[in-house]
Design a protein around this motif. Structure first.
Motif, mmCIF file in Angstrom:
data_model
loop_
_atom_site.group_PDB
_atom_site.id
_atom_site.type_symbol
_atom_site.label_atom_id
_atom_site.label_comp_id
_atom_site.label_asym_id
_atom_site.label_seq_id
_atom_site.Cartn_x
_atom_site.Cartn_y
_atom_site.Cartn_z
ATOM 1 N N CYS A 15 0.264 8.331 -10.591
ATOM 2 C CA CYS A 15 1.680 7.889 -10.413
ATOM 3 C C CYS A 15 2.594 9.224 -9.935
ATOM 4 C CB CYS A 15 2.047 7.892 -11.800
ATOM 5 S SG CYS A 15 1.300 6.552 -12.797
ATOM 6 N N THR A 69 6.888 3.772 -12.845
ATOM 7 C CA THR A 69 7.896 4.351 -11.981
ATOM 8 C C THR A 69 8.816 5.398 -12.572
ATOM 9 O OG1 THR A 69 7.840 2.038 -11.189
ATOM 10 C CG2 THR A 69 10.058 3.556 -10.920
ATOM 11 N N GLU A 91 1.443 12.107 -8.101
ATOM 12 C CA GLU A 91 1.055 12.447 -6.675
ATOM 13 C C GLU A 91 0.738 11.484 -5.781
ATOM 14 O OE1 GLU A 91 -1.716 16.005 -6.989
ATOM 15 O OE2 GLU A 91 -1.283 16.039 -8.774
ATOM 16 N N GLY A 92 0.388 10.427 -5.995
ATOM 17 C CA GLY A 92 0.312 9.162 -5.371
ATOM 18 C C GLY A 92 -1.355 9.010 -4.838
ATOM 19 N N THR A 149 1.835 0.463 -6.697
ATOM 20 C CA THR A 149 2.264 -0.872 -6.247
ATOM 21 C C THR A 149 0.956 -1.812 -5.692
ATOM 22 O OG1 THR A 149 2.444 0.171 -3.788
ATOM 23 C CG2 THR A 149 4.483 -0.112 -5.136
ATOM 24 N N ARG A 203 7.045 8.817 -12.218
ATOM 25 C CA ARG A 203 7.050 9.022 -10.837
ATOM 26 C C ARG A 203 8.516 9.825 -10.744
ATOM 27 N NH1 ARG A 203 6.197 5.387 -5.423
ATOM 28 N NH2 ARG A 203 6.700 7.209 -4.161
ATOM 29 N N GLU A 228 9.091 13.736 -9.656
ATOM 30 C CA GLU A 228 9.745 14.191 -8.367
ATOM 31 C C GLU A 228 10.881 14.840 -8.589
ATOM 32 O OE1 GLU A 228 10.547 10.422 -6.468
ATOM 33 O OE2 GLU A 228 8.455 10.236 -5.700
ATOM 34 N N ARG A 259 0.942 -1.151 -0.107
ATOM 35 C CA ARG A 259 -0.016 0.046 -0.085
ATOM 36 C C ARG A 259 0.861 1.415 -0.062
ATOM 37 N NH1 ARG A 259 -4.516 -2.460 3.986
ATOM 38 N NH2 ARG A 259 -5.415 -3.734 2.588
ATOM 39 N N GLU A 260 1.957 1.030 -0.494
ATOM 40 C CA GLU A 260 3.006 2.411 -0.457
ATOM 41 C C GLU A 260 2.416 3.250 -1.560
ATOM 42 O OE1 GLU A 260 6.032 4.865 -2.258
ATOM 43 O OE2 GLU A 260 5.448 2.764 -3.204
ATOM 44 N N SER A 261 1.993 3.008 -2.521
ATOM 45 C CA SER A 261 1.154 3.833 -3.542
ATOM 46 C C SER A 261 0.021 3.001 -4.083
ATOM 47 C CB SER A 261 2.326 4.488 -4.588
ATOM 48 O OG SER A 261 2.626 3.299 -5.388
#
Length: 166
Positions: free
Chosen positions: A126, A63, A128-129, A46, A66, A70, A41-43
């Motif tokens: 992806c 990925t 902002e999550g 995932t 992301r 970032e 549940r990290e993002s």
């Protein structure tokens, strides 16, 4: 000791061993891959990958997106503030680094490829999550958005030559 969080869900995954030595044969004392615990549940990406909704190329595209997001520092690089004066010998930071410029150019390519609406969805999930449940109310909207997200990630994977299937 605090109670464990109900949101934390760990799953064993096989990852590359950072201590693997290529100078020696791979065996039990020098394995190429090791088992690590991953928070599913990290993002949202995932979570969707753990459920089998996304394939490897889509996860790789998410990925990479992301990482670009970032590198830009979230929404975008800051503009130059000419009115600000540096005092007390403070170092003046270049407001936009070359890395941010390159990431911005790559994200502009992504936006041109995906279009405004799909780029907004991909950047929300992806970059902002956000989870789809946070963005959309009805189940039908979430299912449609998941399909659109998969299509957008397929397009990005093809653009970056990450696609493993066609």
């Amino acid at each position: 000791m605090p109670a464990p969080s109900k949101k934390l869900k760990l799953r064993p995954v096989l990852v590359e061993n950072p201590f693997h030595s290529r100078a020696h044969l791979a065996d039990t004392t020098n394995p190429r891959d090791v088992v690590a615990m991953m928070n599913v549940r990290e993002s949202a990406i995932t979570t969707m990958a753990a459920r089998g909704v996304l394939d490897a190329a889509q996860v790789a595209a998410a990925t990479r997106f992301r990482a670009l997001w970032e590198a830009m520092g979230g929404k975008g690089a800051g503009a130059i503030d000419y009115g600000r004066e540096h005092v007390d010998g403070g170092k003046a930071r270049d407001p936009i680094t070359e890395r941010e410029v390159n990431a911005g150019k790559e994200l502009a390519r992504c936006r041109a490829l995906l279009g405004v609406r799909m780029y907004g969805l991909v950047s929300a999930v992806c970059g902002e999550g956000f989870a789809l449940t946070e963005l959309l109310a009805s189940k039908r909207e979430r299912l449609t958005a998941a399909d659109m997200l998969r299509m957008g990630l397929d397009d990005l994977a093809a653009m970056w030559r990450l696609a493993t299937r066609r």
